[in-house]
Design an enzyme around this catalytic site. Structure first.
Site, PDB file in Angstrom:
ATOM      1  CG  HIS A   1     -57.550  20.583  19.721  1.00  0.00           C
ATOM      2  ND1 HIS A   1     -56.508  20.028  19.023  1.00  0.00           N
ATOM      3  CD2 HIS A   1     -57.333  21.914  19.718  1.00  0.00           C
ATOM      4  CE1 HIS A   1     -55.690  20.987  18.614  1.00  0.00           C
ATOM      5  NE2 HIS A   1     -56.168  22.142  19.023  1.00  0.00           N
TER       6      HIS A   1
ATOM      7  CG  HIS B   1     -58.806  23.321  15.910  1.00  0.00           C
ATOM      8  ND1 HIS B   1     -58.160  22.120  16.041  1.00  0.00           N
ATOM      9  CD2 HIS B   1     -59.168  23.409  14.609  1.00  0.00           C
ATOM     10  CE1 HIS B   1     -58.133  21.489  14.871  1.00  0.00           C
ATOM     11  NE2 HIS B   1     -58.750  22.263  13.986  1.00  0.00           N
TER      12      HIS B   1
END
Length: 276
Positions: free
Chosen positions: A214, A254
Protein backbone atom coordinates in the site's frame (compact mmCIF):
# COMPACT_ATOMS: atom_id res chain seq x y z
CA UNK A 1 1.27 1.76 20.92
CA UNK A 2 -2.51 1.40 21.15
CA UNK A 3 -4.56 4.25 19.70
CA UNK A 4 -8.24 4.98 20.39
CA UNK A 5 -9.31 4.94 16.77
CA UNK A 6 -8.27 3.81 13.31
CA UNK A 7 -4.89 5.21 12.23
CA UNK A 8 -4.56 5.46 8.45
CA UNK A 9 -1.38 7.46 7.87
CA UNK A 10 1.52 8.67 10.01
CA UNK A 11 4.37 11.15 9.54
CA UNK A 12 7.07 12.72 11.67
CA UNK A 13 6.33 16.40 12.20
CA UNK A 14 8.70 19.36 12.49
CA UNK A 15 8.26 19.20 16.28
CA UNK A 16 9.78 15.72 16.54
CA UNK A 17 6.45 13.99 17.20
CA UNK A 18 4.45 11.46 15.22
CA UNK A 19 1.32 12.90 13.62
CA UNK A 20 -1.40 10.60 12.34
CA UNK A 21 -4.91 10.53 10.89
CA UNK A 22 -7.83 8.65 12.45
CA UNK A 23 -9.84 7.92 9.34
CA UNK A 24 -13.11 6.74 10.90
CA UNK A 25 -13.14 9.16 13.84
CA UNK A 26 -12.42 12.44 12.02
CA UNK A 27 -9.41 13.24 14.17
CA UNK A 28 -5.74 14.12 13.89
CA UNK A 29 -3.38 12.69 16.49
CA UNK A 30 0.02 13.65 17.84
CA UNK A 31 2.29 11.50 19.98
CA UNK A 32 5.89 11.42 21.09
CA UNK A 33 7.01 7.77 21.33
CA UNK A 34 6.73 6.65 24.95
CA UNK A 35 4.17 9.33 25.87
CA UNK A 36 0.37 9.58 25.74
CA UNK A 37 -1.18 10.73 22.46
CA UNK A 38 -3.12 13.95 22.03
CA UNK A 39 -6.13 13.85 19.71
CA UNK A 40 -7.59 16.83 17.85
CA UNK A 41 -11.21 16.53 16.77
CA UNK A 42 -12.02 17.89 13.31
CA UNK A 43 -15.27 19.73 12.65
CA UNK A 44 -17.20 18.39 10.88
CA UNK A 45 -15.99 14.91 11.78
CA UNK A 46 -17.23 13.09 8.66
CA UNK A 47 -14.35 13.91 6.32
CA UNK A 48 -12.37 10.65 6.70
CA UNK A 49 -8.88 12.18 7.07
CA UNK A 50 -6.45 10.00 5.18
CA UNK A 51 -2.97 11.10 4.08
CA UNK A 52 -0.91 13.45 6.28
CA UNK A 53 2.48 15.03 5.60
CA UNK A 54 4.81 17.72 6.87
CA UNK A 55 4.31 21.01 5.07
CA UNK A 56 6.65 23.65 3.74
CA UNK A 57 5.47 26.07 6.43
CA UNK A 58 6.16 24.21 9.69
CA UNK A 59 2.63 22.81 9.90
CA UNK A 60 1.08 19.44 9.02
CA UNK A 61 -1.21 19.09 5.99
CA UNK A 62 -3.76 16.34 5.46
CA UNK A 63 -6.54 15.34 3.10
CA UNK A 64 -10.18 14.59 3.87
CA UNK A 65 -11.28 12.59 0.86
CA UNK A 66 -14.93 12.06 1.88
CA UNK A 67 -15.37 15.59 3.20
CA UNK A 68 -13.82 17.32 0.22
CA UNK A 69 -11.31 19.26 2.26
CA UNK A 70 -7.57 19.79 2.65
CA UNK A 71 -6.60 20.62 6.21
CA UNK A 72 -3.69 22.35 7.87
CA UNK A 73 -2.86 21.82 11.53
CA UNK A 74 -0.16 23.67 13.41
CA UNK A 75 1.99 21.92 16.00
CA UNK A 76 -0.17 23.50 18.73
CA UNK A 77 -3.34 22.01 17.23
CA UNK A 78 -4.85 24.97 15.36
CA UNK A 79 -6.81 23.68 12.36
CA UNK A 80 -7.65 25.44 9.09
CA UNK A 81 -9.59 23.66 6.33
CA UNK A 82 -9.98 24.44 2.64
CA UNK A 83 -12.66 23.02 0.33
CA UNK A 84 -11.20 20.81 -2.41
CA UNK A 85 -13.00 17.96 -4.20
CA UNK A 86 -11.83 14.37 -3.53
CA UNK A 87 -8.24 15.00 -2.36
CA UNK A 88 -6.15 11.95 -1.45
CA UNK A 89 -2.35 12.21 -1.74
CA UNK A 90 -0.50 15.32 -0.60
CA UNK A 91 3.16 16.35 -0.54
CA UNK A 92 5.34 19.40 -0.06
CA UNK A 93 6.56 20.70 -3.39
CA UNK A 94 9.90 22.22 -4.36
CA UNK A 95 8.15 25.56 -4.94
CA UNK A 96 7.15 26.02 -1.29
CA UNK A 97 3.53 24.98 -1.88
CA UNK A 98 1.59 21.79 -1.21
CA UNK A 99 0.67 19.50 -4.11
CA UNK A 100 -2.17 16.98 -4.05
CA UNK A 101 -4.07 14.46 -6.13
CA UNK A 102 -7.79 14.45 -6.86
CA UNK A 103 -8.76 10.81 -6.69
CA UNK A 104 -12.00 11.31 -8.64
CA UNK A 105 -11.10 14.31 -10.73
CA UNK A 106 -8.15 13.31 -12.93
CA UNK A 107 -6.34 16.39 -11.71
CA UNK A 108 -3.21 17.33 -9.80
CA UNK A 109 -3.55 20.40 -7.62
CA UNK A 110 -1.41 22.96 -5.88
CA UNK A 111 -2.49 24.76 -2.72
CA UNK A 112 -0.74 27.69 -1.09
CA UNK A 113 -0.51 28.31 2.66
CA UNK A 114 -3.37 30.80 2.21
CA UNK A 115 -5.56 28.16 0.58
CA UNK A 116 -5.34 29.33 -3.04
CA UNK A 117 -5.84 26.30 -5.31
CA UNK A 118 -4.60 25.73 -8.86
CA UNK A 119 -5.74 22.58 -10.67
CA UNK A 120 -3.91 20.88 -13.53
CA UNK A 121 -5.99 18.43 -15.62
CA UNK A 122 -4.48 15.10 -16.64
CA UNK A 123 -4.89 13.56 -20.11
CA UNK A 124 -6.79 10.65 -18.56
CA UNK A 125 -10.29 9.63 -17.57
CA UNK A 126 -11.04 7.69 -14.39
CA UNK A 127 -7.32 7.10 -13.72
CA UNK A 128 -7.58 7.79 -9.95
CA UNK A 129 -4.39 9.77 -9.22
CA UNK A 130 -3.41 8.58 -5.75
CA UNK A 131 -0.12 9.17 -3.93
CA UNK A 132 2.26 12.02 -4.79
CA UNK A 133 5.83 12.89 -3.81
CA UNK A 134 8.56 15.38 -4.64
CA UNK A 135 11.14 13.84 -6.96
CA UNK A 136 14.91 14.32 -7.18
CA UNK A 137 14.48 16.34 -10.39
CA UNK A 138 12.49 19.29 -9.07
CA UNK A 139 9.15 17.84 -10.23
CA UNK A 140 6.30 15.98 -8.51
CA UNK A 141 5.70 12.29 -9.22
CA UNK A 142 2.40 10.50 -8.66
CA UNK A 143 0.64 7.18 -9.14
CA UNK A 144 -2.39 6.56 -11.36
CA UNK A 145 -4.12 3.69 -9.58
CA UNK A 146 -6.61 2.92 -12.35
CA UNK A 147 -4.53 4.41 -15.14
CA UNK A 148 -1.76 1.84 -14.59
CA UNK A 149 0.90 4.51 -14.86
CA UNK A 150 3.29 6.78 -13.01
CA UNK A 151 2.99 10.49 -13.71
CA UNK A 152 5.32 13.45 -13.49
CA UNK A 153 4.26 17.08 -13.23
CA UNK A 154 6.49 20.14 -13.17
CA UNK A 155 5.69 23.11 -10.94
CA UNK A 156 4.53 24.85 -14.13
CA UNK A 157 1.96 22.12 -14.76
CA UNK A 158 3.64 20.15 -17.57
CA UNK A 159 2.52 16.50 -17.33
CA UNK A 160 4.13 13.32 -18.60
CA UNK A 161 2.78 9.79 -18.02
CA UNK A 162 4.73 6.51 -18.01
CA UNK A 163 2.75 3.29 -18.43
CA UNK A 164 3.59 0.23 -16.33
CA UNK A 165 4.65 -3.09 -17.91
CA UNK A 166 2.29 -5.19 -15.74
CA UNK A 167 -1.42 -4.90 -16.58
CA UNK A 168 -3.77 -3.88 -13.74
CA UNK A 169 -0.84 -3.21 -11.39
CA UNK A 170 -2.86 -0.50 -9.60
CA UNK A 171 0.02 1.55 -8.11
CA UNK A 172 -0.68 3.41 -4.86
CA UNK A 173 2.23 4.56 -2.65
CA UNK A 174 5.26 6.35 -4.08
CA UNK A 175 8.38 7.95 -2.60
CA UNK A 176 11.70 9.39 -3.64
CA UNK A 177 14.35 6.73 -3.19
CA UNK A 178 17.97 6.91 -2.03
CA UNK A 179 19.20 6.29 -5.57
CA UNK A 180 17.85 9.32 -7.47
CA UNK A 181 14.82 7.30 -8.60
CA UNK A 182 11.18 6.97 -7.53
CA UNK A 183 9.94 3.81 -5.82
CA UNK A 184 6.30 2.72 -5.72
CA UNK A 185 4.09 -0.21 -4.79
CA UNK A 186 1.57 -2.04 -6.96
CA UNK A 187 -1.37 -3.11 -4.82
CA UNK A 188 -3.00 -4.99 -7.69
CA UNK A 189 0.06 -6.95 -8.83
CA UNK A 190 1.88 -7.55 -5.53
CA UNK A 191 5.06 -5.85 -6.70
CA UNK A 192 7.42 -3.04 -5.83
CA UNK A 193 8.41 -0.79 -8.70
CA UNK A 194 11.20 1.62 -9.51
CA UNK A 195 11.15 4.37 -12.12
CA UNK A 196 14.09 6.58 -12.92
CA UNK A 197 13.69 10.18 -14.03
CA UNK A 198 13.94 9.16 -17.69
CA UNK A 199 10.88 6.92 -17.27
CA UNK A 200 12.57 3.49 -17.25
CA UNK A 201 10.60 1.08 -15.03
CA UNK A 202 11.75 -2.01 -13.11
CA UNK A 203 9.36 -4.25 -11.16
CA UNK A 204 10.13 -6.63 -8.28
CA UNK A 205 7.52 -9.33 -7.50
CA UNK A 206 6.83 -9.94 -3.81
CA UNK A 207 6.90 -13.48 -2.36
CA UNK A 208 3.12 -13.27 -1.86
CA UNK A 209 1.57 -11.56 -4.87
CA UNK A 210 -1.72 -11.23 -2.94
CA UNK A 211 -0.12 -9.19 -0.13
CA UNK A 212 -1.51 -5.89 -1.50
CA UNK A 213 1.35 -3.46 -0.81
CA UNK A 214 0.00 0.00 0.00
CA UNK A 215 2.56 2.64 1.07
CA UNK A 216 6.34 3.03 0.80
CA UNK A 217 9.09 5.22 2.31
CA UNK A 218 12.86 5.45 2.22
CA UNK A 219 14.28 4.10 5.46
CA UNK A 220 17.24 5.31 7.52
CA UNK A 221 19.22 2.32 6.28
CA UNK A 222 19.17 3.24 2.59
CA UNK A 223 16.50 0.63 1.78
CA UNK A 224 12.81 1.04 0.94
CA UNK A 225 10.16 0.02 3.48
CA UNK A 226 6.55 -0.72 2.57
CA UNK A 227 3.31 -1.97 4.09
CA UNK A 228 1.50 -5.11 2.97
CA UNK A 229 -2.13 -4.29 3.71
CA UNK A 230 -3.50 -7.70 2.73
CA UNK A 231 -1.21 -9.81 4.90
CA UNK A 232 -0.42 -7.48 7.81
CA UNK A 233 3.32 -7.36 7.15
CA UNK A 234 6.05 -4.81 6.77
CA UNK A 235 8.37 -5.24 3.82
CA UNK A 236 11.90 -4.07 3.09
CA UNK A 237 13.58 -3.97 -0.31
CA UNK A 238 17.11 -2.90 -1.10
CA UNK A 239 17.90 -0.86 -4.19
CA UNK A 240 19.29 -4.09 -5.60
CA UNK A 241 15.93 -5.83 -5.22
CA UNK A 242 16.48 -8.02 -2.14
CA UNK A 243 13.21 -8.40 -0.23
CA UNK A 244 12.54 -9.18 3.43
CA UNK A 245 9.21 -9.26 5.28
CA UNK A 246 8.27 -8.88 8.94
CA UNK A 247 4.96 -9.65 10.70
CA UNK A 248 3.14 -6.76 12.38
CA UNK A 249 0.88 -6.76 15.43
CA UNK A 250 -2.63 -5.85 14.33
CA UNK A 251 -4.30 -5.65 10.94
CA UNK A 252 -4.58 -3.38 7.89
CA UNK A 253 -1.26 -1.51 7.85
CA UNK A 254 -1.48 1.62 5.71
CA UNK A 255 0.91 4.56 6.02
CA UNK A 256 4.40 4.47 7.50
CA UNK A 257 7.21 6.87 8.30
CA UNK A 258 10.69 7.11 9.77
CA UNK A 259 10.02 8.17 13.35
CA UNK A 260 11.85 10.76 15.44
CA UNK A 261 13.61 7.82 17.10
CA UNK A 262 15.03 6.60 13.77
CA UNK A 263 12.82 3.51 13.47
CA UNK A 264 9.94 2.70 11.13
CA UNK A 265 6.46 3.46 12.46
CA UNK A 266 3.36 1.98 10.83
CA UNK A 267 -0.28 3.08 11.08
CA UNK A 268 -2.47 0.02 11.72
CA UNK A 269 -6.13 0.70 10.98
CA UNK A 270 -7.02 -1.93 13.59
CA UNK A 271 -6.03 0.60 16.28
CA UNK A 272 -2.31 1.04 16.84
CA UNK A 273 0.95 2.62 15.78
CA UNK A 274 3.63 -0.05 15.71
CA UNK A 275 7.38 0.28 15.28
CA UNK A 276 10.04 -1.92 13.73
Amino acid sequence: MLIDGSPYDVVTGPDGALWFTLVHQGRIGRVVPGEEPALFQLEPADGRPTVITAGCDGALWYTEFAGGRIGRITVDGTVTAFEVDSPYGIAAGPDGNMWFTQLQGDRIGRITAAGEVTLHPLPTRGAMPSAITAGPDGALWFTLNQGNAIGRITVDGEVRLHGLPTPAAAPVGICSGPDEALWFVEIGAGQVGRIDTSGAVSEFPLPDRASRPHAIVTGPDGALWFTEWGTGRLGRITTGGRIEEYPLDGAEPHGLTVGPDGVIWVAMESGALVSR
